[in-house]
Design a protein around this motif. Sequence first.
Motif, PDB file in Angstrom:
ATOM      1  N   ALA A 325       2.726  15.750   7.498  1.00 52.23           N
ATOM      2  CA  ALA A 325       3.065  14.961   6.317  1.00 52.23           C
ATOM      3  C   ALA A 325       2.071  13.827   6.096  1.00 52.23           C
ATOM      4  O   ALA A 325       1.771  13.466   4.943  1.00 52.23           O
ATOM      5  N   LEU A 326       1.534  13.276   7.178  1.00 56.33           N
ATOM      6  CA  LEU A 326       0.604  12.146   7.061  1.00 56.33           C
ATOM      7  C   LEU A 326      -0.767  12.559   6.537  1.00 56.33           C
ATOM      8  O   LEU A 326      -1.577  11.685   6.188  1.00 56.33           O
ATOM      9  N   GLN A 327      -1.036  13.839   6.469  1.00 58.62           N
ATOM     10  CA  GLN A 327      -2.339  14.304   6.003  1.00 58.62           C
ATOM     11  C   GLN A 327      -2.429  14.341   4.474  1.00 58.62           C
ATOM     12  O   GLN A 327      -3.489  14.620   3.916  1.00 58.62           O
ATOM     13  N   TYR A 328      -1.324  14.064   3.814  1.00 60.52           N
ATOM     14  CA  TYR A 328      -1.268  14.111   2.346  1.00 60.52           C
ATOM     15  C   TYR A 328      -1.065  12.704   1.779  1.00 60.52           C
ATOM     16  O   TYR A 328      -0.457  11.853   2.424  1.00 60.52           O
ATOM     17  N   PRO A 329      -1.538  12.472   0.561  1.00 65.39           N
ATOM     18  CA  PRO A 329      -1.267  11.183  -0.076  1.00 65.39           C
ATOM     19  C   PRO A 329       0.218  11.067  -0.396  1.00 65.39           C
ATOM     20  O   PRO A 329       0.879  12.078  -0.675  1.00 65.39           O
ATOM     21  N   SER A 330       0.736   9.843  -0.337  1.00 58.97           N
ATOM     22  CA  SER A 330       2.150   9.637  -0.646  1.00 58.97           C
ATOM     23  C   SER A 330       2.309   8.966  -2.000  1.00 58.97           C
ATOM     24  O   SER A 330       1.361   8.379  -2.541  1.00 58.97           O
ATOM     25  N   LEU A 331       3.505   9.068  -2.544  1.00 61.91           N
ATOM     26  CA  LEU A 331       3.888   8.350  -3.766  1.00 61.91           C
ATOM     27  C   LEU A 331       5.244   7.740  -3.451  1.00 61.91           C
ATOM     28  O   LEU A 331       6.257   8.438  -3.389  1.00 61.91           O
ATOM     29  N   ASN A 332       5.257   6.446  -3.243  1.00 62.13           N
ATOM     30  CA  ASN A 332       6.435   5.776  -2.698  1.00 62.13           C
ATOM     31  C   ASN A 332       6.937   4.696  -3.650  1.00 62.13           C
ATOM     32  O   ASN A 332       6.155   3.907  -4.183  1.00 62.13           O
ATOM     33  N   ILE A 333       8.251   4.664  -3.870  1.00 63.47           N
ATOM     34  CA  ILE A 333       8.871   3.544  -4.587  1.00 63.47           C
ATOM     35  C   ILE A 333       9.193   2.480  -3.538  1.00 63.47           C
ATOM     36  O   ILE A 333      10.077   2.669  -2.704  1.00 63.47           O
ATOM     37  N   ARG A 334       8.478   1.389  -3.581  1.00 64.94           N
ATOM     38  CA  ARG A 334       8.703   0.363  -2.558  1.00 64.94           C
ATOM     39  C   ARG A 334       9.664  -0.723  -3.020  1.00 64.94           C
ATOM     40  O   ARG A 334      10.060  -1.590  -2.227  1.00 64.94           O
ATOM     41  N   GLY A 335      10.045  -0.699  -4.302  1.00 63.96           N
ATOM     42  CA  GLY A 335      11.000  -1.672  -4.795  1.00 63.96           C
ATOM     43  C   GLY A 335      11.335  -1.400  -6.250  1.00 63.96           C
ATOM     44  O   GLY A 335      10.507  -0.878  -7.001  1.00 63.96           O
ATOM     45  N   MET A 336      12.579  -1.743  -6.628  1.00 64.75           N
ATOM     46  CA  MET A 336      13.007  -1.572  -8.015  1.00 64.75           C
ATOM     47  C   MET A 336      13.870  -2.758  -8.416  1.00 64.75           C
ATOM     48  O   MET A 336      14.564  -3.349  -7.592  1.00 64.75           O
ATOM     49  N   ALA A 355       9.545  -0.869 -11.423  1.00 62.11           N
ATOM     50  CA  ALA A 355       9.397  -0.169 -10.146  1.00 62.11           C
ATOM     51  C   ALA A 355       8.026  -0.474  -9.573  1.00 62.11           C
ATOM     52  O   ALA A 355       7.019  -0.409 -10.283  1.00 62.11           O
ATOM     53  N   GLU A 356       8.011  -0.823  -8.304  1.00 63.46           N
ATOM     54  CA  GLU A 356       6.757  -1.046  -7.584  1.00 63.46           C
ATOM     55  C   GLU A 356       6.440   0.201  -6.774  1.00 63.46           C
ATOM     56  O   GLU A 356       7.237   0.625  -5.931  1.00 63.46           O
ATOM     57  N   LEU A 357       5.287   0.808  -7.028  1.00 64.53           N
ATOM     58  CA  LEU A 357       4.874   2.015  -6.321  1.00 64.53           C
ATOM     59  C   LEU A 357       3.705   1.706  -5.396  1.00 64.53           C
ATOM     60  O   LEU A 357       2.808   0.941  -5.755  1.00 64.53           O
ATOM     61  N   ASP A 358       3.730   2.286  -4.203  1.00 67.61           N
ATOM     62  CA  ASP A 358       2.496   2.303  -3.415  1.00 67.61           C
ATOM     63  C   ASP A 358       2.086   3.742  -3.172  1.00 67.61           C
ATOM     64  O   ASP A 358       2.921   4.632  -3.006  1.00 67.61           O
ATOM     65  N   LEU A 359       0.794   3.979  -3.206  1.00 68.78           N
ATOM     66  CA  LEU A 359       0.208   5.299  -3.026  1.00 68.78           C
ATOM     67  C   LEU A 359      -0.667   5.243  -1.783  1.00 68.78           C
ATOM     68  O   LEU A 359      -1.700   4.581  -1.766  1.00 68.78           O
ATOM     69  N   ARG A 360      -0.229   5.892  -0.719  1.00 66.82           N
ATOM     70  CA  ARG A 360      -1.059   5.970   0.490  1.00 66.82           C
ATOM     71  C   ARG A 360      -2.083   7.087   0.308  1.00 66.82           C
ATOM     72  O   ARG A 360      -1.752   8.188  -0.137  1.00 66.82           O
ATOM     73  N   GLN A 439      -3.951  12.077  20.761  1.00 66.99           N
ATOM     74  CA  GLN A 439      -4.978  11.973  19.733  1.00 66.99           C
ATOM     75  C   GLN A 439      -4.351  12.193  18.358  1.00 66.99           C
ATOM     76  O   GLN A 439      -3.788  13.250  18.100  1.00 66.99           O
ATOM     77  N   ILE A 440      -4.458  11.195  17.512  1.00 72.96           N
ATOM     78  CA  ILE A 440      -3.865  11.251  16.182  1.00 72.96           C
ATOM     79  C   ILE A 440      -4.980  11.317  15.151  1.00 72.96           C
ATOM     80  O   ILE A 440      -5.869  10.462  15.128  1.00 72.96           O
ATOM     81  N   ARG A 441      -4.940  12.348  14.313  1.00 75.78           N
ATOM     82  CA  ARG A 441      -6.019  12.567  13.335  1.00 75.78           C
ATOM     83  C   ARG A 441      -6.071  11.446  12.309  1.00 75.78           C
ATOM     84  O   ARG A 441      -7.152  10.963  11.945  1.00 75.78           O
ATOM     85  N   ILE A 442      -4.935  11.042  11.798  1.00 76.82           N
ATOM     86  CA  ILE A 442      -4.880   9.935  10.849  1.00 76.82           C
ATOM     87  C   ILE A 442      -3.499   9.306  10.942  1.00 76.82           C
ATOM     88  O   ILE A 442      -2.487  10.005  11.029  1.00 76.82           O
ATOM     89  N   MET A 443      -3.437   7.983  10.995  1.00 71.97           N
ATOM     90  CA  MET A 443      -2.144   7.330  11.087  1.00 71.97           C
ATOM     91  C   MET A 443      -1.643   6.976   9.689  1.00 71.97           C
ATOM     92  O   MET A 443      -2.395   6.947   8.718  1.00 71.97           O
ATOM     93  N   GLY A 444      -0.347   6.712   9.595  1.00 71.61           N
ATOM     94  CA  GLY A 444       0.255   6.488   8.308  1.00 71.61           C
ATOM     95  C   GLY A 444      -0.105   5.166   7.670  1.00 71.61           C
ATOM     96  O   GLY A 444      -0.181   5.056   6.444  1.00 71.61           O
ATOM     97  N   GLY A 445      -0.309   4.136   8.495  1.00 70.64           N
ATOM     98  CA  GLY A 445      -0.587   2.808   7.964  1.00 70.64           C
ATOM     99  C   GLY A 445      -2.024   2.646   7.507  1.00 70.64           C
ATOM    100  O   GLY A 445      -2.855   3.549   7.617  1.00 70.64           O
ATOM    101  N   THR A 446      -2.310   1.450   6.998  1.00 72.55           N
ATOM    102  CA  THR A 446      -3.617   1.163   6.413  1.00 72.55           C
ATOM    103  C   THR A 446      -4.257  -0.030   7.099  1.00 72.55           C
ATOM    104  O   THR A 446      -3.621  -1.068   7.269  1.00 72.55           O
ATOM    105  N   VAL A 447      -5.494   0.134   7.517  1.00 76.95           N
ATOM    106  CA  VAL A 447      -6.323  -0.959   8.025  1.00 76.95           C
ATOM    107  C   VAL A 447      -7.589  -0.974   7.169  1.00 76.95           C
ATOM    108  O   VAL A 447      -8.160   0.084   6.899  1.00 76.95           O
TER     109      VAL A 447
END
Length: 502
Positions: A325-336, A355-360, A439-447
């Motif tokens: 699931a983490l290998q795909y971009p997300s579309l998240n409602i982070r607040g309404m 609505a506040e959306l974040d897109l990972r 070994q994790i290919r990509i983590m969910g968070g952002t740095v």
Amino acid sequence: MKRSILFLFLLTITAGFGQNLDSTTLKSSVASAIQDLRDFVALPSDALNADDIQDNLFWLKKQFGARGFNTTELDTENHPLFFGALPLDDDKPTVLFYMHFDGQSVDPSKWDQPSPYQVVLKKPNNSTFETVSFNELEDDINYDWRLFGRATADDKGPIVMFLHAIDLLKKSEEEMPFNIKVILDGEEERGSKPLPNAVKVYRELLEADFLIINDGPMHPSGKPTLIFGCRGITSLTLTTHGPYKPQHSGHYGNYAPNPGFQLAQLLATMKDAEGRVLIPGYYDGIALDENVQSVLKSVPDDAKAISEKLQFKTAEKVGSFYQEALQYPSLNIRGMGSGWIGNQVRTIVPESATAELDLRLVPETDGNRLKGLVKEHIKKQGFYVMDKIPSKEERMAHDKIITIKEGSVTDAFRTDLNNSYGAFLKKTLETSFGKEVVQIRIMGGTVPIAPFINELKIPAFVVPMVNPDNNQHSPNENLRIGQLAYGIQAFYGILSSDLVRP
């Protein structure tokens, strides 16, 4: 840079530091680190407050300077960055470490202690934690006890671990096979907006062979963790408009358009019932071959434990398991939000709904492109798109109006899993702790690391040091004391591993 030399070194790595760091020495270092962390956390570090950042910069210059680092502040469009380096040797490869010293804002009323900036010691007590006096650490240190305070884990703890690993290396007179540079960010929790330009301006100063990021939690298994990438992020703020001001729902319900329903209906068109984005092209460019799938499945995640911890029955179906699931971009409602709720509820037709959306993001997906796809989808749902509050004339000309505000883009990054520096770090962690490395290919968070990769053209890796249940960004953030020991040992191993010439 001596990339070719280091590549030959890496072919004959022998990591022999484990026996040099005995438990008594390590516990003594941990005890000292606890006091330094208490002092560091006592300095509030909210990036919204320039005075906070200056106080922290002064502390950092003092601590790194005492350990032989040449230090300076790197001016940016906002807060300065901290930079430190030990004297350089042209015959050695260079490693650049990135960490951040700012912390999330706090609401003290939500914390189970008098002040989030005064570290409190607690021990586990069934499913909760019980406050303990620091005097009880005098005779022994229980690695399961925890230090509670803002930024203990995210990200002041790793900085203190690094400093005490340097102390041990100097005390043991170990010759470090690397040149060491450190860049510390005071605005990471605010998106590090000045960082991309700063990396360009200070490119020569920051030049290195590879980059190590020490941020984020280890894998819940407790095994040493090595991460090869992180997702990027961008955002959208969507506001639908109804009557120009709230109206009595008895008089105008069933007549005045309700922006809350408009927004809800719009959002419902963006995903299916199982969580997959329905916007055409959103997942384009992503392919996971057998080798990638093998790496993803090697991560010892426990789907049942995740669902029990988060208290949901069924996961969404963007991927067939968590790492996928983490290998795909997300579309998240982070607040309404719309109108009033709770004790303030009113019988009205709201004037607007937001609505506040974040897109990972992942490396295959460009943030501006994804925002464009979302906006195009909204237009196809019959909305007139604006970037400001509509005037009376605009309200009278269009049935459905939406205001869209775009956030900046922080790019994702991902280093090749076969990278030689990654092999070096994996070998070092395995030897140091005697455990298989996750070994994790990509983590969910952002740095905010992409600027370093894009400008310096170097591989980057995340080596997390803190416990996964640290409550980062939330009240009662904490650091397990055993993580201080882990981090000191990990830094010690990385910076003292023997690189033998063939």
